[in-house]
Motif scaffolding. Sequence first.
Motif, PDB file in Angstrom:
ATOM      1  N   THR A   1      -6.561   0.808   3.293  1.00  0.00           N
ATOM      2  CA  THR A   1      -7.637   0.139   3.399  1.00  0.00           C
ATOM      3  C   THR A   1      -8.978   0.842   3.395  1.00  0.00           C
TER       4      THR A   1
ATOM      5  N   TRP B   1      -4.719 -11.325  -2.052  1.00  0.00           N
ATOM      6  CA  TRP B   1      -4.259 -10.390  -0.804  1.00  0.00           C
ATOM      7  C   TRP B   1      -3.221 -11.177   0.385  1.00  0.00           C
TER       8      TRP B   1
ATOM      9  N   SER C   1      -9.563 -11.728  -4.528  1.00  0.00           N
ATOM     10  CA  SER C   1      -9.140 -11.244  -3.114  1.00  0.00           C
ATOM     11  C   SER C   1      -8.013 -12.336  -2.713  1.00  0.00           C
TER      12      SER C   1
ATOM     13  N   ARG D   1     -11.457  -9.186   1.680  1.00  0.00           N
ATOM     14  CA  ARG D   1     -10.092  -8.573   1.903  1.00  0.00           C
ATOM     15  C   ARG D   1      -9.820  -9.032   3.399  1.00  0.00           C
TER      16      ARG D   1
END
Length: 517
Positions: free
Chosen positions: A205, A118, A115, A226
Amino acid sequence: MLGTFHFSCPYHILFFLFIILIKQSKKKTLNNMDSSEVITSTNDENFGCFTRVCNKIRSLFKRLYENMIKFGREAMKLGKDDPRRIYHALKVGLAITVVSLFYYFQPIYDGFGVSAMWAVITVVVVFEYTVGATLGKGFNRMISTLVAGFLGVIAHYVADLSGNTGEPILLALFGFIVAAIFTFMRFFPKLKARYDYGLMIFILTFALVAVSGYRDDEVIKMAQQRLWTVMIGSIIAMLICVFISPVWTGTELNNLIASNIEKLAIFFEGFGSEYLKTTEQKPKQDRSNFRQQYKIALGTKSTEETMANFAKWEPAHGKFKFRHPWKQYLKIGTLVRQCAFRVDALDNYLDYDMQQTQPVIQENFKQICKKLSYELGNVMKEVASSIKKMKKTSAVKSQLTDTKLAVRDLKTLLQDKSLWEKFNLLEVLPVATVASILIEIVNCIENIVEEVHELGCMANFKSMENAIGPVKELSDVIRPHYIVTVDDDEEATNKSNVIPNHKGMISPAEAEIKSIG
């Protein structure tokens, strides 16, 4: 004889054999020559193909080199025109480098896992040229990720209660509802102006958290990772954009409005010198620079609206305080475009051949129009300077007084009946139309000055003693007309209720021109 014949037979045989050998040798020679010519032609063809290929490769490298030189010159020009573009590129590179550390260092990577990527993606999509755009995208992304991630986790647990059979059905239903509702919300003008990016990220999302949770049991951990990576990427991008060579959207909007007004001032100064020239007196390339600059102001509406929306995200900086009146800039921009459209109509008369107009008419109108154009240019320059420096000025008062005198002279000339009686209507009408457009432009500039004065009061421009002068005096000269107010209990008009006003009425000069037409 027989003996002789038999004696000579071998010679005949040898003779015939010799002739046969000669013929065969000639054939071989011819065949060898033909084969050599074929080989030579083949070699020539092969050599020609090789030459063409080499030439094409050479031309390809030449074009590549020329394009690289052209690209380098264009890059140098862009950097010289605005060095902030170079700083922006370096800032983006710095932000990517800093946020990539979360992926390179093992202790940090163990906390975020895959993650961490991101954060890099967030910097790429959030970092914009101006501070307002970066802050707007950053806050939109963080808030949307937080709310959508929370709702996605709730949707996952609600769907999980329905069992293995009902879970995918409910997740698909929730995804459909959220995507449909928030996509439709993007059509609302106010939401689209400031929150369009946030609504799009919300849909993304929610879909990622809700759908991926069907195969992954650790939905909360995934949503947290996230959220944290998006927040880290957004905060790093915003901090670098704000504190390292910032480009403020509010300053850009302020300078854009001032620049558009300056372009109109440049046109008025050039119009006075070019108007009423004959075809021989005008240069061959009669599309002068001053006739092109004002057209830029005609197409800046969307840019101004976008800048005003982004400027609302910015904190107080410099002379721009918190809750700065950004909407007032849009009002001024609208009035500037209205003036630019009138200027565009005025520009068409510079192409008119004034040989069709009597010299007496030209001489009468030329000096007045030249003076009025010059005064309008001075007023617009002073207004532009007031906006750019964010200071009130008293020079506009004296300049408006000079403009009043020019307008008064122009109206007097238009109302002269002898002008219409002595000359043909077709000869007078073009210059009279120009005079009417100039009067309309004066009225439009009056409105611009009023709105700039209002902006100065709302934004607390410095030097209140040097405030822009009484603009209403100009309207008393340009449009001496009245409106009537009616009380609720009376249907008849009352003379005591008659008050002067400058909107929605027609001046005597315009009325006379229209009646003549």
